[in-house]
Design a protein around this motif. Sequence first.
Motif, mmCIF file in Angstrom:
data_model
loop_
_atom_site.group_PDB
_atom_site.id
_atom_site.type_symbol
_atom_site.label_atom_id
_atom_site.label_comp_id
_atom_site.label_asym_id
_atom_site.label_seq_id
_atom_site.Cartn_x
_atom_site.Cartn_y
_atom_site.Cartn_z
ATOM 1 N N VAL A 92 1.352 -1.268 0.066
ATOM 2 C CA VAL A 92 -0.045 -0.026 0.091
ATOM 3 C C VAL A 92 1.355 1.379 -0.247
ATOM 4 O O VAL A 92 0.751 2.476 -0.494
ATOM 5 C CB VAL A 92 -1.040 -0.013 1.271
ATOM 6 N N LEU A 93 1.913 1.304 0.780
ATOM 7 C CA LEU A 93 2.840 2.695 0.578
ATOM 8 C C LEU A 93 3.428 2.683 -0.654
ATOM 9 O O LEU A 93 3.511 4.010 -1.273
ATOM 10 C CB LEU A 93 3.912 2.467 1.813
ATOM 11 N N THR A 94 4.153 1.363 -1.091
ATOM 12 C CA THR A 94 4.740 1.457 -2.999
ATOM 13 C C THR A 94 3.830 2.027 -3.908
ATOM 14 O O THR A 94 4.092 2.728 -4.967
ATOM 15 C CB THR A 94 5.488 0.192 -2.781
ATOM 16 N N TRP A 129 9.731 0.426 2.737
ATOM 17 C CA TRP A 129 9.943 -1.120 3.082
ATOM 18 C C TRP A 129 10.036 -0.771 4.378
ATOM 19 O O TRP A 129 9.908 -2.171 5.823
ATOM 20 C CB TRP A 129 11.114 -1.844 2.398
ATOM 21 N N ILE A 130 10.698 0.060 4.908
ATOM 22 C CA ILE A 130 11.236 0.602 6.217
ATOM 23 C C ILE A 130 10.159 0.491 7.416
ATOM 24 O O ILE A 130 9.744 0.343 8.351
ATOM 25 C CB ILE A 130 12.870 1.698 6.147
ATOM 26 N N LEU A 131 9.947 1.848 6.628
ATOM 27 C CA LEU A 131 7.744 2.312 7.797
ATOM 28 C C LEU A 131 7.105 1.177 7.577
ATOM 29 O O LEU A 131 6.426 0.672 8.853
ATOM 30 C CB LEU A 131 7.395 3.466 6.420
ATOM 31 N N ALA A 132 7.491 0.320 6.325
ATOM 32 C CA ALA A 132 6.235 -0.827 6.595
ATOM 33 C C ALA A 132 6.578 -2.026 7.487
ATOM 34 O O ALA A 132 5.816 -2.619 8.075
ATOM 35 C CB ALA A 132 6.642 -1.707 5.012
ATOM 36 N N SER A 133 7.915 -1.834 7.620
ATOM 37 C CA SER A 133 8.465 -3.192 8.638
ATOM 38 C C SER A 133 8.088 -2.614 9.854
ATOM 39 O O SER A 133 7.433 -3.569 11.229
ATOM 40 C CB SER A 133 9.854 -3.046 8.580
ATOM 41 N N ILE A 134 8.068 -1.092 10.270
ATOM 42 C CA ILE A 134 7.575 -1.084 11.404
ATOM 43 C C ILE A 134 5.974 -0.627 12.005
ATOM 44 O O ILE A 134 6.068 -1.049 12.963
ATOM 45 C CB ILE A 134 8.624 1.312 11.592
ATOM 46 N N LEU A 135 5.703 -0.630 11.325
ATOM 47 C CA LEU A 135 4.364 -0.585 11.214
ATOM 48 C C LEU A 135 3.655 -2.576 11.525
ATOM 49 O O LEU A 135 2.709 -1.809 12.054
ATOM 50 C CB LEU A 135 3.058 -0.171 10.112
ATOM 51 N N GLY A 136 4.142 -2.277 10.500
ATOM 52 C CA GLY A 136 3.705 -4.608 10.748
ATOM 53 C C GLY A 136 4.355 -5.314 12.034
ATOM 54 O O GLY A 136 3.549 -6.038 12.357
ATOM 55 N N PHE A 137 5.545 -4.122 12.650
ATOM 56 C CA PHE A 137 6.335 -5.305 13.501
ATOM 57 C C PHE A 137 5.691 -4.279 14.697
ATOM 58 O O PHE A 137 5.843 -4.583 16.071
ATOM 59 C CB PHE A 137 7.827 -5.105 13.658
ATOM 60 N N LEU A 138 4.418 -3.742 14.784
ATOM 61 C CA LEU A 138 4.535 -2.533 16.819
ATOM 62 C C LEU A 138 3.777 -3.490 17.574
ATOM 63 O O LEU A 138 3.911 -3.660 18.614
ATOM 64 C CB LEU A 138 3.371 -1.748 15.781
ATOM 65 N N PHE A 173 -5.757 1.097 13.881
ATOM 66 C CA PHE A 173 -4.057 1.410 13.248
ATOM 67 C C PHE A 173 -4.021 1.312 12.146
ATOM 68 O O PHE A 173 -4.280 2.219 10.876
ATOM 69 C CB PHE A 173 -3.537 1.234 14.450
ATOM 70 N N LEU A 174 -4.612 -0.689 11.616
ATOM 71 C CA LEU A 174 -3.974 -0.591 9.751
ATOM 72 C C LEU A 174 -5.943 0.094 9.333
ATOM 73 O O LEU A 174 -4.857 0.153 7.960
ATOM 74 C CB LEU A 174 -4.007 -1.971 9.846
ATOM 75 N N PHE A 175 -6.288 -0.491 9.372
ATOM 76 C CA PHE A 175 -7.138 -0.290 8.638
ATOM 77 C C PHE A 175 -7.683 1.060 8.487
ATOM 78 O O PHE A 175 -8.073 1.277 7.769
ATOM 79 C CB PHE A 175 -8.754 -0.809 8.884
ATOM 80 N N GLU A 176 -8.386 1.996 9.964
ATOM 81 C CA GLU A 176 -8.921 2.905 10.061
ATOM 82 C C GLU A 176 -8.117 4.417 9.823
ATOM 83 O O GLU A 176 -7.796 5.361 9.254
ATOM 84 C CB GLU A 176 -9.604 3.577 11.358
ATOM 85 N N GLY A 177 -6.542 3.532 10.378
ATOM 86 C CA GLY A 177 -5.085 4.564 10.727
ATOM 87 C C GLY A 177 -4.136 4.982 9.105
ATOM 88 O O GLY A 177 -3.702 5.308 8.870
ATOM 89 N N CYS A 178 -4.264 3.395 8.517
ATOM 90 C CA CYS A 178 -3.555 3.096 7.699
ATOM 91 C C CYS A 178 -4.114 3.411 6.182
ATOM 92 O O CYS A 178 -4.023 4.420 5.069
ATOM 93 C CB CYS A 178 -2.314 2.651 7.710
ATOM 94 N N PHE A 179 -4.832 2.042 5.472
ATOM 95 C CA PHE A 179 -5.175 1.880 4.971
ATOM 96 C C PHE A 179 -6.204 2.567 4.018
ATOM 97 O O PHE A 179 -6.472 3.076 2.908
ATOM 98 C CB PHE A 179 -6.037 0.424 5.000
#
Length: 333
Positions: A92-94, A129-138, A173-179
């Motif tokens: 989604v970030l890409t 990728w760095i931001l995705a890793s941070i968000l995914g590993f929260l 977080f993932l749906f309402e805050g990011c997606f």
Amino acid sequence: MVLGGGLIYISLEVLIAVGCCLGNLLVMWAVWRSGALNQTTFCLIVSLAMADFLVGAVAVPLAVVVDVHVKIPFHACLFICCVLIVPQQASVLTLLAIAVDRCLRVCIPFRYKTTVTKKRSWIIAALCWILASILGFLPMFGWYNHDTLTNNNSTSIDCDFVAVIPDSYLVHFLFEGCFLPLLAVMITLYCYIFFKIRRQSRGRAGVAAETGAYTRKEHKLASSLVLVLALFIVCWLPLHVKHNITYYNQNIHVPSIAVYFGILLSHSNSMVNPVVYAFKIPKIKQEYRKIWRKGIGQQQQADINTPASNTTDSHDGRIHVRISPQVEVNGII
């Protein structure tokens, strides 16, 4: 899960994983062979293909491990579930980076090459990728289901995604805050891109053939990328809707078959993207054709059918001259 249904689900996951790996490897190879890596948009497309490849190579196998409820330590299960989230966030970030890149291409066409360089595009891809890793590993930093850990007598649990990842993280977080916010930004950008292209085509009508070709090219590429975005939404939205239903109304029971369908649909998104590239993006389409022709031996057959040049050989002490019909020799023709 019922045994028969489980076998069907795992079999479909295996097919999707193979399709993801082979298809996206082909995309990356085609972009590299065509020399399109020198263009910034294709650098981001390769980054997206890498995310899709990792879905097949890493996420799907781990999803199967989680599905069969292997008994492992809690934090090991949590780590696996976090890994499952990273490729989606990277995708989604890409996609957002690609939308911004296309917008800059249309808005500042004369300064685009100096503003968006190949080096900067790779830096943007790495940041995604760095931001995705941070968000995914929260969840690894404390945002996990503490009740699951405290209610077990041991540190080992039957690994299950919903047992370790809280719905509050998935929904708020993932749906309402990011997606949803990123999706809104991308839709707005593409609407502006098509509006800009349409206005440019009207304003430059009849000025130059090159200008018209440029506008058509940009419109076609933007349309292809919008299709990729639309497929991403269609494939991932059902799973997000399921998480929202179970979070906001816990009395509603979502059937297991619907859950597994949503999981399969989200994974299949990484398999269909290479098909979209093959039919919609000319550079990749042309390279696919070259690879296909080489694979079926048409190139070798063409070499065989090439008229032979003049050759001589000796046999029993006599010299024979072979002359191609297309070659003119003085004194003979």
